[in-house]
Structures are given as C-alpha cells and as structure tokens.
Design a protein around this motif. Structure first.
Motif, PDB file in Angstrom:
ATOM      1  N   LEU A  82       0.840  -1.202   0.000  1.00  0.00           N
ATOM      2  CA  LEU A  82       0.000   0.000   0.000  1.00  0.00           C
ATOM      3  C   LEU A  82       0.879   1.258   0.000  1.00  0.00           C
ATOM      4  N   PHE A  83       1.947   1.221   0.767  1.00  0.00           N
ATOM      5  CA  PHE A  83       2.889   2.337   0.825  1.00  0.00           C
ATOM      6  C   PHE A  83       3.463   2.623  -0.564  1.00  0.00           C
ATOM      7  N   ARG A  84       3.916   1.578  -1.223  1.00  0.00           N
ATOM      8  CA  ARG A  84       4.486   1.739  -2.569  1.00  0.00           C
ATOM      9  C   ARG A  84       3.420   2.251  -3.555  1.00  0.00           C
ATOM     10  N   HIS A  85       2.206   1.691  -3.459  1.00  0.00           N
ATOM     11  CA  HIS A  85       1.123   2.113  -4.348  1.00  0.00           C
ATOM     12  C   HIS A  85       0.791   3.590  -4.127  1.00  0.00           C
ATOM     13  N   MET A  86       0.744   4.019  -2.867  1.00  0.00           N
ATOM     14  CA  MET A  86       0.445   5.424  -2.573  1.00  0.00           C
ATOM     15  C   MET A  86       1.576   6.313  -3.090  1.00  0.00           C
ATOM     16  N   MET A  87       2.821   5.864  -2.948  1.00  0.00           N
ATOM     17  CA  MET A  87       3.954   6.630  -3.494  1.00  0.00           C
ATOM     18  C   MET A  87       3.810   6.773  -5.005  1.00  0.00           C
ATOM     19  N   GLU A  88       3.478   5.668  -5.668  1.00  0.00           N
ATOM     20  CA  GLU A  88       3.315   5.699  -7.121  1.00  0.00           C
ATOM     21  C   GLU A  88       2.155   6.611  -7.514  1.00  0.00           C
ATOM     22  N   HIS A  89       1.098   6.611  -6.720  1.00  0.00           N
ATOM     23  CA  HIS A  89      -0.028   7.513  -6.984  1.00  0.00           C
ATOM     24  C   HIS A  89       0.444   8.972  -6.922  1.00  0.00           C
ATOM     25  N   ALA A  90       1.397   9.225  -6.031  1.00  0.00           N
ATOM     26  CA  ALA A  90       1.950  10.578  -5.884  1.00  0.00           C
ATOM     27  C   ALA A  90       3.057  10.851  -6.905  1.00  0.00           C
ATOM     28  N   THR A  91       3.230   9.940  -7.848  1.00  0.00           N
ATOM     29  CA  THR A  91       4.253  10.004  -8.910  1.00  0.00           C
ATOM     30  C   THR A  91       5.672   9.884  -8.369  1.00  0.00           C
ATOM     31  N   LEU A  92       5.841   9.139  -7.297  1.00  0.00           N
ATOM     32  CA  LEU A  92       7.145   8.890  -6.703  1.00  0.00           C
ATOM     33  C   LEU A  92       7.478   7.406  -6.777  1.00  0.00           C
ATOM     34  N   ALA A 130      -5.818   0.997   7.073  1.00  0.00           N
ATOM     35  CA  ALA A 130      -5.362   0.265   5.884  1.00  0.00           C
ATOM     36  C   ALA A 130      -6.526  -0.107   4.967  1.00  0.00           C
ATOM     37  N   ASP A 131      -7.667  -0.469   5.533  1.00  0.00           N
ATOM     38  CA  ASP A 131      -8.821  -0.823   4.698  1.00  0.00           C
ATOM     39  C   ASP A 131      -9.288   0.376   3.871  1.00  0.00           C
ATOM     40  N   GLU A 132      -9.342   1.531   4.512  1.00  0.00           N
ATOM     41  CA  GLU A 132      -9.744   2.752   3.807  1.00  0.00           C
ATOM     42  C   GLU A 132      -8.723   3.089   2.721  1.00  0.00           C
ATOM     43  N   CYS A 133      -7.449   2.908   3.031  1.00  0.00           N
ATOM     44  CA  CYS A 133      -6.378   3.169   2.072  1.00  0.00           C
ATOM     45  C   CYS A 133      -6.499   2.236   0.863  1.00  0.00           C
ATOM     46  N   ARG A 134      -6.674   0.965   1.127  1.00  0.00           N
ATOM     47  CA  ARG A 134      -6.797  -0.029   0.048  1.00  0.00           C
ATOM     48  C   ARG A 134      -7.977   0.302  -0.856  1.00  0.00           C
ATOM     49  N   THR A 135      -9.115   0.637  -0.254  1.00  0.00           N
ATOM     50  CA  THR A 135     -10.316   0.983  -1.015  1.00  0.00           C
ATOM     51  C   THR A 135     -10.081   2.249  -1.830  1.00  0.00           C
ATOM     52  N   TRP A 136      -9.517   3.258  -1.197  1.00  0.00           N
ATOM     53  CA  TRP A 136      -9.265   4.518  -1.884  1.00  0.00           C
ATOM     54  C   TRP A 136      -8.368   4.295  -3.101  1.00  0.00           C
ATOM     55  N   LEU A 137      -7.278   3.575  -2.915  1.00  0.00           N
ATOM     56  CA  LEU A 137      -6.340   3.336  -4.014  1.00  0.00           C
ATOM     57  C   LEU A 137      -6.980   2.552  -5.160  1.00  0.00           C
ATOM     58  N   SER A 138      -7.922   1.677  -4.839  1.00  0.00           N
ATOM     59  CA  SER A 138      -8.547   0.870  -5.895  1.00  0.00           C
ATOM     60  C   SER A 138      -9.650   1.622  -6.642  1.00  0.00           C
ATOM     61  N   GLU A 139     -10.156   2.715  -6.054  1.00  0.00           N
ATOM     62  CA  GLU A 139     -11.313   3.386  -6.643  1.00  0.00           C
ATOM     63  C   GLU A 139     -11.040   4.746  -7.283  1.00  0.00           C
ATOM     64  N   VAL A 140      -9.969   5.414  -6.912  1.00  0.00           N
ATOM     65  CA  VAL A 140      -9.782   6.785  -7.396  1.00  0.00           C
ATOM     66  C   VAL A 140      -8.951   6.839  -8.677  1.00  0.00           C
ATOM     67  N   PRO A 141      -9.208   7.844  -9.503  1.00  0.00           N
ATOM     68  CA  PRO A 141      -8.385   8.019 -10.709  1.00  0.00           C
ATOM     69  C   PRO A 141      -6.986   8.507 -10.321  1.00  0.00           C
ATOM     70  N   SER A 142      -6.053   8.304 -11.218  1.00  0.00           N
ATOM     71  CA  SER A 142      -4.653   8.622 -10.921  1.00  0.00           C
ATOM     72  C   SER A 142      -4.403  10.109 -10.675  1.00  0.00           C
ATOM     73  N   GLU A 143      -5.242  10.982 -11.214  1.00  0.00           N
ATOM     74  CA  GLU A 143      -5.025  12.421 -11.018  1.00  0.00           C
ATOM     75  C   GLU A 143      -5.603  12.942  -9.701  1.00  0.00           C
ATOM     76  N   GLN A 144      -6.277  12.090  -8.950  1.00  0.00           N
ATOM     77  CA  GLN A 144      -6.875  12.477  -7.673  1.00  0.00           C
ATOM     78  C   GLN A 144      -5.767  12.841  -6.665  1.00  0.00           C
ATOM     79  N   PRO A 145      -5.910  13.984  -5.961  1.00  0.00           N
ATOM     80  CA  PRO A 145      -4.915  14.347  -4.943  1.00  0.00           C
ATOM     81  C   PRO A 145      -4.851  13.290  -3.834  1.00  0.00           C
ATOM     82  N   LEU A 146      -3.771  13.288  -3.105  1.00  0.00           N
ATOM     83  CA  LEU A 146      -3.610  12.331  -2.016  1.00  0.00           C
ATOM     84  C   LEU A 146      -4.687  12.545  -0.955  1.00  0.00           C
ATOM     85  N   PRO A 147      -5.136  11.463  -0.326  1.00  0.00           N
ATOM     86  CA  PRO A 147      -6.221  11.578   0.658  1.00  0.00           C
ATOM     87  C   PRO A 147      -5.745  12.195   1.973  1.00  0.00           C
TER      88      PRO A 147
END
Length: 124
Positions: A33-43, A68-85
């Motif tokens: 999840l950490f790596r996925h969130m970093m990638e979402h932030a273009t890092l 973590a559940d909220e994070c997992r759901t958020w990452l699976s549902e939001v478009p890539s241009e969405q700002p970080l939660p």
C-alpha cells in the motif's frame, strides 16, 4: 543445569494494554500500500532525491497506520489524477518530496538550457 529466563516487566504506561503484533502478511500488505500510494503521488522508492532515513520513516508511518482498509479501497477506486487523501499519514511528506523532485528537475532543465544557449552563442 537450570534454565534461566529473562523477564522484562512491561513499562507502567503499557500495563493492561493489549499489545499489537503485526503479522508478516500484514507488513507485506502495508508496504505494498505504501508503494502504491507513493506511485499515486508520482514517486518511487528508488527516487534519488529521497534519503534512506526519510523513506524508512515514511514506511514506518505506513506500518503504524490504522486505516489500511480505507487506504486499500481509496487506491482501488480513485483516478490517478486524484490528490492524495487526507487520511494518509504520509500525504504531506509525499507532496514535499514531489515538490523537491520538481525543483531538482527544473534546475537540471535550466542548466541544460543554459548549456545549449551557450553552445548556440559559440556557433554564431
């Protein structure tokens, strides 16, 4: 020969509290999840502008996260241009890292443009 057991009493502040033990599969999932969130932030964790201690501290914050559940759901549902939660414990750090990365890249581009302009002047 008798067996010697070491006993370390629980500090008073922790007495009576349930200890939270994280399973290996939970650690693996949190780091994913950490790596996925970093990638979402273009890092990426391999980003040269990130110091190892900064990366380790951010990973530790993620491991200690309680949503973590909220994070997992958020990452699976939001478009890539969405700002970080707002619930992400690393969102501000990720934003700072992206800004630092942009500044570094702009400085590199500026230096490259100056070199090209300098070369053009010599050609004239």
């Amino acid at each position: 020969m008798s067996e010697i057991k070491a006993y370390t009493p629980c500090p008073p502040i922790l007495q009576g509290q349930r200890r939270h033990i994280m399973r290996v599969d939970t650690i693996d999932e949190r780091l994913a999840l950490f790596r996925h969130m970093m990638e979402h932030a273009t890092l990426t964790p391999e980003e040269p502008s990130l110091a190892a201690d900064e990366l380790a501290a951010a990973a530790q914050r993620c491991l200690g996260c309680r949503v973590a559940d909220e994070c997992r759901t958020w990452l699976s549902e939001v478009p890539s241009e969405q700002p970080l939660p707002g619930f992400c414990r690393n969102a501000e750090h990720f934003r700072d890292w992206v800004c630092r990365q942009v500044v570094t890249e702009l400085a590199f581009l500026d230096a490259s443009i100056r070199r090209l302009e300098s070369a053009d002047c010599r050609d004239d």
